[in-house]
Motif scaffolding. Structure first.
Motif, PDB file in Angstrom:
ATOM      1  N   TYR A  58       2.232  -4.866  -8.958  1.00 18.65           N
ATOM      2  CA  TYR A  58       3.014  -3.625  -9.036  1.00 18.65           C
ATOM      3  C   TYR A  58       4.507  -3.927  -8.992  1.00 18.65           C
ATOM      4  N   THR A  59       4.903  -4.860  -8.120  1.00 19.98           N
ATOM      5  CA  THR A  59       6.320  -5.211  -8.000  1.00 19.98           C
ATOM      6  C   THR A  59       6.851  -5.846  -9.277  1.00 19.98           C
ATOM      7  N   VAL A  63       8.117  -2.027 -11.066  1.00 20.65           N
ATOM      8  CA  VAL A  63       9.351  -1.749 -10.327  1.00 20.65           C
ATOM      9  C   VAL A  63      10.519  -2.397 -11.068  1.00 20.65           C
ATOM     10  N   SER A 189      16.752  -6.139  -5.292  1.00 15.17           N
ATOM     11  CA  SER A 189      15.508  -5.409  -5.054  1.00 15.17           C
ATOM     12  C   SER A 189      14.706  -5.383  -6.362  1.00 15.17           C
ATOM     13  N   PRO A 190      13.379  -5.352  -6.291  1.00  7.55           N
ATOM     14  CA  PRO A 190      12.592  -5.306  -5.054  1.00  7.55           C
ATOM     15  C   PRO A 190      12.408  -6.701  -4.459  1.00  7.55           C
ATOM     16  N   LYS A 192      10.013  -9.256  -3.613  1.00  3.41           N
ATOM     17  CA  LYS A 192       8.639  -9.577  -3.963  1.00  3.41           C
ATOM     18  C   LYS A 192       7.858 -10.141  -2.783  1.00  3.41           C
ATOM     19  N   ASN A 195       6.996  -7.360  -0.301  1.00  4.24           N
ATOM     20  CA  ASN A 195       5.975  -6.451  -0.820  1.00  4.24           C
ATOM     21  C   ASN A 195       4.593  -7.100  -0.834  1.00  4.24           C
TER      22      ASN A 195
END
Length: 259
Positions: A58-59, A63, A189-190, A192, A195
Motif C-alpha cells: 500500500y505504501t 501513497v 513521507s511516507p 516505509k 508502515n
C-alpha cells in the motif's frame, strides 16, 4: 448447633468455594491464554507477515511520496559592519515581522506568477512552512511538494520574492539569502519502514485478539480439573471416548483375521 446455624455455615462454605473457584478461574484464564497464544504462534507470525506485506504494498503503490526543500534568509537590521546589542535585538524582533510577510497574498501571487504555478493561495500556504530557529536571526523557508524539483524551485523563489518585498515595502535592509534549497533526493513521507512495522504489529494483534475472544467465549469444561476448579465439585468418574479412527482400525483388523 441449630439448623439455622448449620445452614449459615453451609452458605458460607459454598460462597468460599465459589470465591476460590472464581480466583482459580482468573489464574487459569491467564495461563490458558498464554498457552493458546503460544500454540497459535505460527498463525500469528503468518498473519503478521501478511500485514507487513499489505502495508508495504500500500505504501509503495498507493501513497504519493512528498519531498521537502529548505532555503534560508538572514535578517539584517542595518548596513554597517559594526553591530551592537541594539542591532541584535532589532534583528530578532524583525524576524517575527518577516514571518508575517509570508502570509501576504501579494507574496503568494508573485511566486505563483513567476513560476507559472497552478495553485491557489490556500494551497501555497499549506505547502509553506517558515521557522525561526531559537536565538538566531535566520528564517528557514521549507516547501513540501510531491515533486522534488518543484519543492526546491518554490523554496528559492519565496526567498527571492520575500527579500525583495521586504526591501521595497518595509524600508529596511534587504535580507540576505544564506542558503539555497537543493533538490531533495529522498522523500520525507511516507515512512516505509514505520508502515511495514505497523502492518506487522497490527496483523499480530488481530490474531491475538481473535484467539483471546474465542477463549473467553468458550465456557466448556474439558477436563476433570476444570470441573473441580470452576465449580468446586469432585469428579466421580471419567468415561473415555474412543476415537472413531482407532475403532475403525480395530474392526478392519478383526475382519482381516476372520478372513
Amino acid at each position: 448447633m441449630s439448623e439455622k446455624q448449620k445452614m449459615q455455615q453451609n452458605v458460607k462454605k459454598a460462597s468460599a468455594v465459589e470465591q476460590s473457584g472464581e480466583n482459580a478461574a482468573k489464574e487459569i484464564d491467564l495461563a490458558e491464554l498464554a498457552y493458546r497464544l503460544l500454540a497459535s504462534w505460527k498463525l500469528i507470525i503468518c498473519v503478521a507477515l501478511l500485514g507487513a506485506m499489505v502495508a508495504g504494498a500500500y505504501t509503495m503503490f498507493f501513497v504519493t511520496p512528498k519531498y521537502q526543500a529548505t532555503s534560508t534568509i538572514y535578517v539584517l537590521s542595518r548596513r554597517d559592519s559594526a553591530i551592537n546589542m541594539s542591532d541584535l535585538q532589532i534583528g530578532s524582533a524583525l524576524t517575527n515581522d518577516y514571518i508575517k510577510v509570508f502570509e501576504m497574498w501579494e507574496v503568494h501571487e508573485e511566486v505563483i506568477s513567476n513560476l507559472n504555478l497552478d495553485y491557489t493561495y490556500s494551497q501555497m500556504r499549506n505547502m509553506l512552512s517558515v521557522v525561526n530557529a531559537n536565538d538566531t536571526r535566520m528564517l528557514d523557508i521549507t516547501i513540501t511538494s510531491t515533486s522534488p524539483e518543484e519543492a526546491a524551485a518554490i523554496a528559492n523563489e519565496y526567498a527571492n520574492v520575500v527579500s525583495q518585498y521586504i526591501a521595497d515595502t518595509m524600508s529596511t535592509d534587504k535580507p540576505n539569502i544564506v542558503s539555497v534549497a537543493l533538490v531533495p533526493s529522498n522523500p520525507v513521507s511516507p515512512n516505509k519502514t514505520r508502515n511495514i512495522m505497523m502492518g506487522f504489529l497490527l496483523g499480530a494483534i488481530i490474531v491475538m485478539g481473535i484467539v483471546t475472544v474465542r477463549m473467553l467465549m468458550d465456557d466448556r469444561y474439558k477436563t476433570a480439573e476444570d470441573i473441580r476448579k470452576y465449580t468446586g465439585l469432585p469428579t466421580l468418574a471419567i468415561i473415555p471416548i474412543e476415537n472413531n479412527f482407532e475403532r475403525g482400525k480395530k474392526k478392519s483388523g478383526r475382519s482381516g483375521r476372520n478372513a
